[in-house]
Design an enzyme around this catalytic site. Structure first.
Site, PDB file in Angstrom:
ATOM      1  N   LYS A 147     -13.154   1.791  -3.539  1.00 23.25           N
ATOM      2  CA  LYS A 147     -14.219   2.088  -2.666  1.00 23.25           C
ATOM      3  C   LYS A 147     -15.268   2.667  -3.363  1.00 23.25           C
ATOM      4  CE  LYS A 147     -11.366   2.556   1.422  1.00 23.25           C
ATOM      5  NZ  LYS A 147     -10.751   3.582   2.502  1.00 23.25           N
ATOM      6  N   GLU A 186       0.945  -1.323  -0.002  1.00 22.88           N
ATOM      7  CA  GLU A 186       0.108  -0.149   0.122  1.00 22.88           C
ATOM      8  C   GLU A 186       0.922   1.121   0.114  1.00 22.88           C
ATOM      9  OE1 GLU A 186      -4.363   0.015   1.804  1.00 22.88           O
ATOM     10  OE2 GLU A 186      -3.040   1.250   3.113  1.00 22.88           O
ATOM     11  N   HIS A 194       6.690 -27.234   1.496  1.00 22.16           N
ATOM     12  CA  HIS A 194       5.540 -28.497   0.964  1.00 22.16           C
ATOM     13  C   HIS A 194       4.687 -27.726   0.045  1.00 22.16           C
ATOM     14  CE1 HIS A 194       8.086 -31.231   3.265  1.00 22.16           C
ATOM     15  NE2 HIS A 194       8.046 -30.150   4.244  1.00 22.16           N
TER      16      HIS A 194
HETATM   17  O1  LIG Z   1      -8.849   2.882   9.693  1.00 22.33           O
HETATM   18  P1  LIG Z   1      -9.429   2.868   8.593  1.00 22.33           P
HETATM   19  O2  LIG Z   1      -9.824   4.446   8.385  1.00 22.33           O
HETATM   20  O3  LIG Z   1     -10.979   2.375   8.823  1.00 22.33           O
HETATM   21  O4  LIG Z   1      -9.242   2.253   7.613  1.00 22.33           O
HETATM   22  C1  LIG Z   1      -8.805   1.019   7.165  1.00 22.33           C
HETATM   23  C2  LIG Z   1      -7.745   0.937   5.920  1.00 22.33           C
HETATM   24  O5  LIG Z   1      -8.225   1.430   4.959  1.00 22.33           O
HETATM   25  C3  LIG Z   1      -7.383   2.001   4.050  1.00 22.33           C
HETATM   26  O6  LIG Z   1      -7.525   3.389   3.953  1.00 22.33           O
HETATM   27  C4  LIG Z   1      -7.327   1.590   2.596  1.00 22.33           C
HETATM   28  O7  LIG Z   1      -7.289  -0.037   2.555  1.00 22.33           O
HETATM   29  C5  LIG Z   1      -5.894   1.534   4.720  1.00 22.33           C
HETATM   30  O8  LIG Z   1      -4.885   2.371   4.289  1.00 22.33           O
HETATM   31  C6  LIG Z   1      -6.347   1.455   5.985  1.00 22.33           C
HETATM   32  O9  LIG Z   1      -5.605   1.002   6.875  1.00 22.33           O
END
Ligand SMILES: O=P(O)(O)OC[C@H]1O[C@](O)(CO)[C@@H](O)[C@@H]1O
Length: 620
Positions: free
Chosen positions: A533, A399, A428
């Protein structure tokens, strides 16, 4: 003597005799050498070993690696990094970078060190989000750029320790449990709000903790049901920690709503057992405040999710997995995690590359992957308790480094792929391909020297313990891979302790930071995740429109089953027909839509209607 598959099992009496006559030299005895400060980072003339061990460039053409065992041994000794107090070693000898490569990288590394210094002083190191990057202050609050931030960190740590002590000592207890104390912790969160706590728990939780921790880290209803079912009547004595920096992540919100429903159905008051860890004034924070939850802990704007293990996100779940026995703290000592991280950070502040373990890692990654992620990083901890380290690193590295654009706006499509589980188990599974198949990776072995607590070891064959096998598997795999030109790094710690776990996390956090500087990308934002998202939100919005269209047709007399084309037309999105098909198939699989004609295997044949007509919705 019994023999199964070529392994001999001596009788217990013989084992005892052999044990007495064959003292085993602990592997750590061979590791007290401090490498000479040589080759690089110091004037060449200061090292006599340097000339003997420097790998000539002509030996490294086309990825071929040095094979002469004596030269390799010198390379090993010359480059071995040791952190004495932490008992941590880093061996980069099986990464074949040349002196020329080092010389080329040295000024870039010096530039990276300056950038890391600025970052620690409070520079806006995450320019896209206009944020400071302060996870290093969490383990050394004195470094925070002002006293307000320092106090925030210190007060939060005090509050965490006090709350955990009160829960563990049952000063804070659930209102309606016969247990009279909390017996379970359920942590709800995802990504950086789950992976650190999961890794640390797996690595360090005591065998039978008074508070057992479990996780909801997805919006999979079956997974959530499974956790709730496993809690059973202990839901009444479960402390639920909801963790979300943003306070608005859908998966986490859904987990919360599901668990709140389970509380309602069990006649329990969620607010008396709920704790929130989130940024001030986030949706989650406001919900927790308005509903009067048991406690709220802050998450800071300047700490990223994937580097939040040493904020309340990681520390509170960890602190709850400790307990006092015979006046001694057992389980996870969070202050020790912080000490380990702080010591590692200090080591990583030196500008002498050879003495800076994070810089050495970043250098190796640059060499092995060409600085463009051309090879994957396979992480193999040879210790079951470190199983989740590779998963934790997957987010931290991918990330952070997986970015489309560099800091100057050039399209670079950077990254470094991380995967792995544990050795020797993976021997394995996929080591066959690593040894002989496509050559698209380098390995990081994580070695733990102590096999077992003292006094528990025994020889399962003359002179050999179970742990010796694990050690042998690691060394054998390292050698076998190298013999076939597959490069590797080895990180060695004495034991898996809160301190060494803190140090490992800090080591990789800094290596990621330095490597990001080398490839000129912002390691602290995640714009790519937002795209997924957003798209997920659009799918759910389309589903609502489909349901409205189907509802209208299903309220007609007689019911009017619709084809996919008709649904797409009435939703005014003919181009979305494939997505409409997928949504309908999902609704049908969950009995929320009925197929009047055809089957999902032949999408053109389908005609759909709803089982029930919702008249209210028609006039909404
Ligand atoms: O803590 P939040 O805001 O729920 O985000 C959870 C995760 O989602 C992200 O923003 C994207 O996957 C991560 O960087 C983060 O750790």
């Amino acid at each position: 003597m019994a023999s199964i598959s070529g392994i001999c099992y001596p009788s217990p009496a013989l084992r005892l005799r052999l044990r007495r006559s064959l003292p085993i030299l602990p592997p750590s005895c061979t590791r007290h050498l401090r490498p000479p400060r040589s080759i690089v980072g110091l004037p060449r003339s200061s090292s006599s070993a340097a000339s003997s061990s420097a790998v000539p460039a002509e030996k490294i053409k086309n990825g071929a690696v040095e094979k002469d065992p004596i030269k390799l041994w010198h390379r090993y000794v010359d480059w071995l990094y040791q952190h004495k107090e932490l008992g941590l070693f880093l061996d980069v000898s099986r990464i074949g970078f040349t002196e020329e490569f080092f010389d080329k990288m040295e000024p870039k590394l010096q530039k990276a060190f300056r950038a890391m210094q600025d970052l620690e002083k409070g520079a806006i190191a995450n320019p896209d989000e206009g944020r400071m990057v302060g996870h290093y202050w969490l383990r050394n609050p004195k470094l925070a750029p002002n006293s307000f931030l320092r106090l925030q960190i210190e007060n939060t740590l005090d509050a965490i320790c006090k709350f955990a002590d009160d829960v563990i000592s049952a000063k804070i207890k659930p209102p309606s449990s016969s247990a009279g104390r909390f017996t379970q912790v359920l942590s709800v969160g995802i990504g950086g709000s789950a992976l650190g706590p999961q890794f640390v728990s797996e690595a360090l939780a005591p065998d039978n903790p008074p508070l057992k921790i479990r996780f909801i880290d997805n919006t999979d209803p079956a997974g959530i049901d499974h956790q709730i079912a496993q809690l059973g009547p202990e839901l009444a004595s479960t402390l639920v920690i909801v963790i979300s920096k943003s306070g608005g992540t859908p998966e986490t919100r859904n987990g919360l709503l599901e668990i709140q429903k389970a509380f309602r159905e069990a006649g329990l008051d969620f607010s008396k057992q709920g704790v929130a860890i989130t940024q001030e004034n986030s949706l989650l924070d406001n919900t927790a405040r308005i509903e009067g939850w048991l406690a709220r802990f802050p998450m800071f704007d300047w700490v990223g999710g994937r580097t939040s293990e040493m904020s309340a996100v990681g520390l509170l779940p960890a602190a709850l997995q400790a307990f006092i026995s015979f006046f001694l703290l057992q389980g996870i000592d969070i202050k020790e995690i912080l000490v380990g991280a702080s010591m590692m950070d200090e080591a990583n502040r030196t500008t002498v590359v050879k003495d800076n373990p994070a810089a050495l890692l970043a250098l190796c990654w640059s060499w092995a992957s060409g600085g463009i992620g051309s090879k994957d990083m396979v992480v193999l901890p040879y210790k079951d308790s470190l199983l989740l380290f590779s998963r934790y690193l997957q987010q931290l590295v991918m990330e952070s480094l997986g970015k489309e654009f560099d800091l100057d706006g050039n399209r670079v499509n950077q990254g470094l792929t991380v995967y792995g589980n544990k050795g020797s188990t993976d021997q394995h599974a996929y080591i066959q391909q690593l040894r002989e198949g496509v050559h698209n990776f380098f390995v990081t072995f994580i070695e733990v020297l102590h096999d077992r607590p003292p006094g528990h070891d025994w020889e399962l064959e003359p002179g050999v313990t179970c742990g010796d096998y694990l050690f042998g598997m690691l060394q054998g795999t390292r050698s076998a891979l190298y013999a076939n030109d597959r490069e590797s790094i080895t990180v060695t710690v004495q034991e898996v302790t809160p301190r060494s776990v803190g140090a490992l996390i800090a080591l990789y956090e800094r290596a990621v930071g330095i490597y990001a500087c080398l490839i000129n990308i912002n390691a602290y934002h995640q714009p790519g995740v937002e795209a997924g998202k957003k798209a997920a939100g659009e799918v759910l919005a389309l589903q609502k429109r489909i349901l409205a269209v189907l509802n209208e047709a299903s309220c007609k007399e007689p019911i009017e089953p619709l084809s996919l084309e008709e649904i797409a037309e009435r939703c005014h999105v003919p181009e979305q027909i494939e997505m409409i098909y997928k949504i309908v198939a999902h609704l049908a699989a969950n009995n929320r839509a009925l197929i009047a004609e055809g089957s999902c295997g032949s999408p053109r044949s389908i005609k759909v209607f709803l089982g029930e007509c919702n008249v209210d919705e028609l006039y909404a």
